[in-house]
Design an enzyme around this catalytic site. Structure first.
Site, mmCIF file in Angstrom:
data_model
loop_
_atom_site.group_PDB
_atom_site.id
_atom_site.type_symbol
_atom_site.label_atom_id
_atom_site.label_comp_id
_atom_site.label_asym_id
_atom_site.label_seq_id
_atom_site.Cartn_x
_atom_site.Cartn_y
_atom_site.Cartn_z
ATOM 1 N N ASP A 86 11.029 -7.467 54.634
ATOM 2 C CA ASP A 86 10.968 -8.690 53.825
ATOM 3 C C ASP A 86 10.450 -9.868 54.654
ATOM 4 O OD1 ASP A 86 11.672 -8.691 51.101
ATOM 5 O OD2 ASP A 86 13.800 -8.388 51.546
ATOM 6 N N GLN A 136 18.130 -6.121 48.224
ATOM 7 C CA GLN A 136 17.649 -6.887 47.070
ATOM 8 C C GLN A 136 18.501 -8.136 46.825
ATOM 9 O OE1 GLN A 136 14.841 -5.943 45.369
ATOM 10 N NE2 GLN A 136 15.008 -7.761 44.102
ATOM 11 N N LYS A 143 9.963 -0.513 43.379
ATOM 12 C CA LYS A 143 9.736 -0.300 44.818
ATOM 13 C C LYS A 143 9.806 1.185 45.140
ATOM 14 C CE LYS A 143 11.159 -4.953 45.855
ATOM 15 N NZ LYS A 143 12.267 -5.892 45.922
HETATM 16 N N1 GUN Z 1 14.621 -10.585 44.998
HETATM 17 C C1 GUN Z 1 13.526 -11.149 44.405
HETATM 18 N N2 GUN Z 1 12.474 -11.094 45.250
HETATM 19 C C2 GUN Z 1 12.904 -10.513 46.395
HETATM 20 C C3 GUN Z 1 12.280 -10.176 47.631
HETATM 21 O O1 GUN Z 1 11.092 -10.431 47.864
HETATM 22 N N3 GUN Z 1 13.066 -9.564 48.550
HETATM 23 C C4 GUN Z 1 14.365 -9.302 48.318
HETATM 24 N N4 GUN Z 1 15.071 -8.709 49.293
HETATM 25 N N5 GUN Z 1 14.981 -9.590 47.193
HETATM 26 C C5 GUN Z 1 14.249 -10.196 46.233
#
Ligand code: GUN
Length: 285
Positions: A120, A97, A53
Site C-alpha cells: 500500500d 483493508q 484484489k
Molecule cells: N480502502 C480503500 N482504499 C484502500 C487502499 O488503497 N488500501 C487499503 N489498505 N485499504 C483501502
C-alpha cells in the site's frame, strides 16, 4: 473543444501486460508473486474491493490469500497475523483493508507491516523514502496518477500541479510524486482561501477530496489535464467524481472519467507493487 479522455482501463491493461511479462521472468526462477489481503469486519464496499484484489491476483498468476476476520477481532490478534505474514516467504505483499473497526488503531497496523511487504506504501519508512527520493513502495493511487500522465504524453516537469486534498493515501503522496517529476506543486485543502483561483493556475489538477462535482468548468485553465480521484455515490445510485465532468471536459485538454479513469489504475499498481516486492525478494533490481 472537448478534452481527450484518459482511459484508465486501457492504460491499466497495458501495465498488466508488463506485469505478466515480469511474472513469467520470475517464474523461471521458481518464484510466484504473492499477496495477502486482510479484511476485518463485513463492510460491504471493502468486501467487493477485497474480492477484486483476489481476482486480479488470479488473472495475473499471483499467489493470493485472503484473511477474513470477524469485526470484534482484538488488535493483538490482527498484529499476530501480520507478524506471521511478515515471516511467510510465499507472501511478498500485505494489505490490510481500510476502514478498520474503531477499536483497532490503524497506525499500529500500518507500522506492524514489514516495510518491504507494504504494497500500500503507507508505512512511514516508505513514505519517508518517497519524500527524500529514495526507492520505495509507492502508494497505489498516486503512482497510478503519474503513470496515467506519463503514458498519455502529458508533460509534468516545470508545470504547475494543483492537488486538491491532503490525505495520507492520495493527496500528500501525489504531491510528493509530482514534485519528484519536477512539477511546481500546490496542495489545497478545506482551509484554502480562494480555491477556484488557485486551481485556475494549474496545468495539472488532481482532485481527491470526495465531494461530488466540486471542481467546476470555470476553475479550469483551458487545456489543463484534470485527474479525478473522487468516487462518489449520488442519491440516484450513479457514481460521479469530484469534477463536474460534462462541463469541465469542454475546457480541459485531458480528463479522466469516473468510473474508468483512476479507479482501474489503483488495483493495477497494487499488483505492480507486489511484483516489485517479489522481484526484490528474489534478488532482482
Ligand atoms: N480502502 C480503500 N482504499 C484502500 C487502499 O488503497 N488500501 C487499503 N489498505 N485499504 C483501502
Amino acid at each position: 473543444m472537448s478534452a481527450r479522455l484518459i482511459d484508465g482501463k486501457a492504460i491499466a491493461g497495458e501495465i498488466r501486460e508488463e506485469i505478466r511479462r515480469g511474472t513469467r521472468e520470475l517464474a523461471e526462477r521458481g518464484v510466484t508473486p504473492g499477496l495477502a489481503v486482510v479484511l476485518v469486519g463485513d463492510d460491504p464496499a471493502s468486501q467487493i474491493y477485497v474480492r477484486n484484489k483476489a481476482r486480479a491476483c488470479e488473472e495475473l498468476g499471483f499467489y493470493s490469500e485472503v484473511h477474513r476476520l470477524p469485526k470484534e477481532t482484538p488488535q493483538d490478534e490482527l498484529l499476530e497475523l501480520i507478524s506471521r505474514l511478515n515471516a511467510k516467504s510465499e507472501v511478498h505483499g500485505i494489505l490490510v483493508q481500510s476502514p478498520l473497526p474503531d477499536h483497532i488503531r490503524e497506525k499500529a497496523v500500518i507500522d506492524a507491516i514489514a516495510v518491504h511487504k507494504d504494497v500500500d506504501g503507507f508505512h512511514p519508512v516508505n513514505v519517508g523514502n518517497l519524500v527524500i527520493g529514495d526507492d520505495a513502495l509507492l502508494s497505489c493511487t498516486p503512482a497510478g496518477i503519474i503513470e496515467m500522465l506519463k503514458r498519455s504524453g502529458i508533460p509534468i516537469a516545470g508545470r504547475h500541479a494543483v492537488v486538491i486534498g491532503r490525505s495520507n493515501i492520495v493527496g500528500k503522496p501525489a504531491a510528493m510524486l509530482l514534485l519528484r517529476e519536477h512539477a511546481t506543486v500546490t496542495v489545497c485543502h478545506s482551509k484554502t482561501a480562494d480555491l477556484p483561483d488557485v486551481v485556475r493556475q494549474a496545468d495539472i489538477v488532481v482532485a481527491a477530496v470526495g465531494r461530488p462535482k466540486l471542481v467546476k468548468a470555470d476553475w479550469i485553465k483551458p487545456g489543463a489535464a484534470v485527474i479525478d480521484v473522487g468516487i462518489n455515490r449520488l442519491p440516484d445510485g450513479k457514481l460521479c467524481g469530484d469534477v463536474d465532468f460534462e462541463a469541465v471536459r469542454e475546457v480541459a485538454g485531458w480528463i479522466t472519467p469516473v468510473p474508468g479513469g483512476v479507479g482501474p489504475m489503483t488495483i493495477t499498481m497494487l499488483m505492480a507493487n507486489t511484483l516489485k516486492a517479489a522481484r526484490r525478494a528474489a534478488g532482482l533490481a
